[in-house]
Design a protein around this motif. Structure first.
Motif, PDB file in Angstrom:
ATOM      1  N   GLY A   1     -31.582   2.133   6.664  1.00  0.00           N
ATOM      2  CA  GLY A   1     -30.777   2.290   7.865  1.00  0.00           C
ATOM      3  C   GLY A   1     -29.798   1.151   7.993  1.00  0.00           C
ATOM      4  O   GLY A   1     -28.965   0.923   7.113  1.00  0.00           O
ATOM      5  N   ASP A   2     -29.876   0.390   9.087  1.00  0.00           N
ATOM      6  CA  ASP A   2     -28.961  -0.731   9.294  1.00  0.00           C
ATOM      7  C   ASP A   2     -29.654  -2.072   9.056  1.00  0.00           C
ATOM      8  O   ASP A   2     -29.192  -3.103   9.513  1.00  0.00           O
ATOM      9  N   ARG A   3     -30.787  -2.039   8.323  1.00  0.00           N
ATOM     10  CA  ARG A   3     -31.516  -3.277   8.073  1.00  0.00           C
ATOM     11  C   ARG A   3     -31.824  -3.435   6.585  1.00  0.00           C
ATOM     12  O   ARG A   3     -31.986  -2.454   5.865  1.00  0.00           O
TER      13      ARG A   3
ATOM     14  N   ALA B   1     -30.754  -7.776   9.862  1.00  0.00           N
ATOM     15  CA  ALA B   1     -29.565  -6.970  10.143  1.00  0.00           C
ATOM     16  C   ALA B   1     -28.676  -6.924   8.899  1.00  0.00           C
ATOM     17  O   ALA B   1     -28.369  -7.955   8.309  1.00  0.00           O
TER      18      ALA B   1
ATOM     19  N   HIS C   1     -25.613  -5.529   8.839  1.00  0.00           N
ATOM     20  CA  HIS C   1     -24.197  -5.511   9.199  1.00  0.00           C
ATOM     21  C   HIS C   1     -23.906  -6.626  10.207  1.00  0.00           C
ATOM     22  O   HIS C   1     -24.808  -7.179  10.822  1.00  0.00           O
TER      23      HIS C   1
ATOM     24  N   SER D   1     -24.461  -9.213   4.940  1.00  0.00           N
ATOM     25  CA  SER D   1     -23.462  -8.200   5.276  1.00  0.00           C
ATOM     26  C   SER D   1     -22.301  -8.220   4.291  1.00  0.00           C
ATOM     27  O   SER D   1     -21.754  -7.174   3.946  1.00  0.00           O
TER      28      SER D   1
END
Length: 307
Positions: free
Chosen positions: A215-217, A237, A239, A246
């Motif tokens: 996902g976003d992790r 995280a 992003h 990132s």
């Protein structure tokens, strides 16, 4: 279950697909880092992985191409760390196939298989247990060690033909295919641990982690030199401009932070626990599967400006 009696547990189709993606990504990453690694180091790594997979404390891997005495490489563990057992090698050569013994010299059960380059035998790969272990090598262990021998043969031939770009490229592709076939009998954590141990021989580092994009992790799914009981499954995280992760994901390129405690453009890096670990240098490398970034590999060094 006794040591060596069966190959590691099978995996479900879903987890196999996920593991194959990781192996392909690692292939591309580590190939670039270890393009000029000596053959002796490659073969020592193969022996180490075989011994780890079958939980055998003694082992040897010997390849040669007579009469060229320079085309020879030897690796050994335990009782065979000094030199390979020549009598056992001759038995394998005369027999032409896998050899199993309940006892050998002062050791317990032994398993040795020929290393074949085409129709020609170029070496031997063998493992043994302690005399008092009571462990035996079953049929599944024979099959697994034969696969390791196939990888060793391809690595040996690839080294011989490395001067010819076209043939070397074909051998490299065959070696990757054989390695992936071998990994079908190993669990993903075992594969990641073995790869990270080998990576230490290519790029020296103090700690490392494998992070999967979920996902976003970025979630830690493997590591070396860190307490996996604490960090396995920990996510960061993926992003936002506050961390170097990132940039690795966005640019699909390695990112280097020469000193995580010095000046750098990442205000949210390092994490407090990371800052207290003593780490100074940080390197993040994307793991790419096709056009997709599946995660990243991070390497840490206690010395600032190391990478």
């Amino acid at each position: 279950m006794k040591k060596g009696e069966s190959s590691p547990s099978a995996v479900s189709p879903g987890s196999r697909d996920r593991r194959d993606d990781w192996l392909a990504a690692f292939d591309e990453t580590i190939a670039g880092l270890s393009a000029h690694r000596p053959l002796a180091g490659v073969l020592a790594g193969i022996l180490s992985m075989a011994a780890h997979a079958l939980e055998a404390p003694h082992g040897f891997l010997h390849v040669s191409r007579p009469p060229d005495l320079e085309a020879e490489a030897v690796a050994g563990l335990g009782a065979w760390a000094g030199s390979p057992p020549s009598e056992l090698e001759l038995e394998v050569e005369h027999g032409g196939g896998p050899l199993r013994r309940e006892r050998y010299a002062e050791l317990g059960a032994v398993l040795a298989v020929p290393i074949q380059a085409g129709v020609r035998m170029v070496g031997t790969l063998g493992l043994a247990f302690h005399a008092d272990s009571g462990s035996r090598f079953g049929d599944a262990a024979v099959e697994l060690l034969v696969r390791f021998a196939q990888v060793a043969a391809l690595a040996f031939e690839n080294d011989r033909l490395v001067g010819t770009e076209r043939v070397a490229r074909q051998q490299e592709q065959a070696l990757r295919a054989a390695t992936q076939a071998l990994s079908a009998t190993l669990r993903l954590p075992d594969v990641l641990a073995a790869i990270l141990n080998e990576l230490q021989n290519v790029v020296p580092h103090d700690t490392s982690s494998v992070q999967e994009l979920q996902g976003d992790r970025m979630v830690i799914v493997g590591g070396r030199g860190i307490d996996l009981g604490v960090f396995l499954g920990l996510g960061f995280a993926a992003h936002g401009g506050g961390v170097p992760n990132s940039d690795v994901l966005r640019h699909r390129a390695p990112v280097l932070v020469a000193d995580i405690l010095g000046d750098h453009p990442y205000p949210d890096f390092p994490h407090a626990a990371h800052a207290l670990s003593g780490v100074r240098s940080w390197l993040g490398v994307p793991l790419l599967f096709g056009n997709q970034c599946t995660g990243m590999l991070t390497l840490d060094k206690l010395e600032a400006g190391f990478f």
